[in-house]
Design an enzyme around this catalytic site. Structure first.
Site, PDB file in Angstrom:
ATOM      1  N   ARG A  98       0.818  -1.205   0.000  1.00 36.43           N
ATOM      2  CA  ARG A  98       0.000   0.000   0.000  1.00 36.43           C
ATOM      3  C   ARG A  98       0.855   1.259   0.000  1.00 36.43           C
ATOM      4  NH1 ARG A  98      -0.913   2.745   4.852  1.00 36.43           N
ATOM      5  NH2 ARG A  98      -0.163   1.721   6.738  1.00 36.43           N
ATOM      6  N   HIS A  99       0.222   2.362  -0.415  1.00 42.02           N
ATOM      7  CA  HIS A  99       0.895   3.658  -0.437  1.00 42.02           C
ATOM      8  C   HIS A  99       0.767   4.312   0.931  1.00 42.02           C
ATOM      9  CE1 HIS A  99       1.923   7.770  -1.617  1.00 42.02           C
ATOM     10  NE2 HIS A  99       2.417   7.259  -2.745  1.00 42.02           N
ATOM     11  N   PRO A 100       1.809   5.005   1.404  1.00 37.87           N
ATOM     12  CA  PRO A 100       1.730   5.597   2.741  1.00 37.87           C
ATOM     13  C   PRO A 100       0.808   6.798   2.858  1.00 37.87           C
ATOM     14  CG  PRO A 100       3.785   6.207   1.680  1.00 37.87           C
ATOM     15  CD  PRO A 100       3.130   5.179   0.799  1.00 37.87           C
TER      16      PRO A 100
END
Length: 390
Positions: free
Chosen positions: A237-239
């Protein structure tokens, strides 16, 4: 070569007429000089007599030839020279007489001990661009320490933000420490060539693998400074964007990358989950990031009701970025990869074809990527010596 190559008339390659004397070996340096060669430069690879580039002994092997070496040394010539031997030093210096670039990735201090310091080279070859690639650069307390990709991935923090948990460190699955240094070196060399057009002078380029890894930590460094919290590995996932992750459909994984609120609304429409678009937990990107775990559960409950090709087709039609999760074996057959000619073939000295990654900068030129096969050790010695009149 690929059966389908661009049919347009080949354009002149941008580095045609540039000569590189290449002392590099293994990966960071050869990746740099291969790209220069792909772009039209003449690259003369100077190797250690007897054994050559260390990469020649690194597997996997195809009929006794290193596929590792073959993937990074197309479009180059090879001559074996011992820089401690008087006659070979004379050949090397004659090569430098007409060279535009000298590239090396020895440990700092090695060439100085051989009498080829930057000061000595600059005095004799004022137009020479001298590109040095090393683990830690030519300065600083670590500058004489050896390094490999693993070392700089670990020291840079790259490994600390890669994988799924802090208790199981994970390196990036390719040698990004080497490859990033190679790419930054190409940028630096081409910038130096541009500057030389105005100054008529060469310059020294000092490229550090560790520096290049730090430069790639765009979001991680910014998050540390902005929030004070230390970035941790978070899987796929993207932060700072959600939903922006890998998801499981009925028959396997694919990715969805939602970059703004309007794209999230379109995603909810495609999945026929209108309530999510009006849920306060998911109303904005920041709240979706706070509740990304709950959002992923809700999305996957719906996604697992149909195969991924079904969802990908609908998402593509609605303009939501998406794509298959693919193995390397699946990637090489993908129609987009094929259409962009991102795979090419080199031929081993024994005549065995080997498919390798191509160069993404050559699609528009109409040029074949492989104009010269990766050389056998010292294969071009006679031709080079004849050219030098030696």
């Amino acid at each position: 070569m690929n059966a389908a190559q661009p049919a347009s008339t080949p354009a002149a390659l941008p580095l045609a007429g540039i000569t590189v004397v290449d002392l590099t070996r293994v990966l960071a340096g050869p990746a740099c000089t291969q790209m220069l060669a792909d772009l039209g430069a003449r690259v003369i690879k100077v190797e250690q007599p007897g054994c050559g580039d260390d990469a020649r002994a690194i597997g996997p092997f195809v009929e006794g030839v290193s596929a590792y070496f073959m993937s990074m040394n197309r479009n180059k010539e090879s001559i074996a020279l011992d820089l401690k031997d008087v006659q070979d030093r004379a050949i090397f210096e004659r090569l430098l007489d007409s060279a535009d670039i000298l590239a090396e990735n020895f440990r700092p201090g090695t060439l100085e001990k051989l009498g080829y310091s930057w000061e000595a080279l600059r005095a004799r070859y004022p137009r020479l661009i001298f590109a040095s690639i090393s683990g830690f650069g030519q300065t600083g307390p670590y500058h004489r320490q050896p390094a490999y990709d693993m070392v700089v991935q670990a020291m840079s923090g790259m490994m600390s933000v890669t994988g799924h948990g802090a208790d199981a460190p994970c390196r990036v699955g390719v040698s990004i420490g080497d490859l990033a240094a190679g790419l930054y070196s190409v940028i630096g060399i081409q910038s130096a060539l541009m500057r030389r057009m105005h100054t008529q002078r060469g310059e020294r380029l000092d490229v550090s693998m560790l520096d290049c890894q730090v430069a790639l930590l765009e979001n991680a460094v910014a998050r540390l400074e902005a929030t004070g919290s230390v970035p941790n590995p978070i899987g796929t996932r993207h932060p700072s964007m959600a939903p922006f992750d890998a998801y499981t459909a009925q028959d396997g994984r694919f990715v969805i990358a939602v970059g703004n609120d309007s794209a999230f609304v379109r995603l909810c429409e495609v999945l026929e989950l209108p309530a999510l678009a009006h849920d306060a937990r998911f109303a904005t990107n920041s709240t979706r990031c706070e509740h990304q775990a709950q959002l992923k559960v809700l999305l996957e409950q719906r996604l697992q009701q149909a195969p991924r090709t079904h969802w990908i087709a609908l998402l593509e039609e609605s303009g939501v970025p998406t794509g298959l999760y693919q193995t390397v074996a699946e990637m090489v057959s993908h129609p987009q990869v094929q259409a962009r000619h991102m795979l090419t073939t080199v031929i081993t000295p024994t005549g065995q074809p080997l498919r390798v990654a191509s160069n993404p900068l050559l699609n528009a030129t109409g040029q074949s990527v492989v104009r010269r096969q990766p050389p056998a050790l010292d294969a071009d010695r006679a031709a080079i010596l004849q050219e030098l009149g030696m």
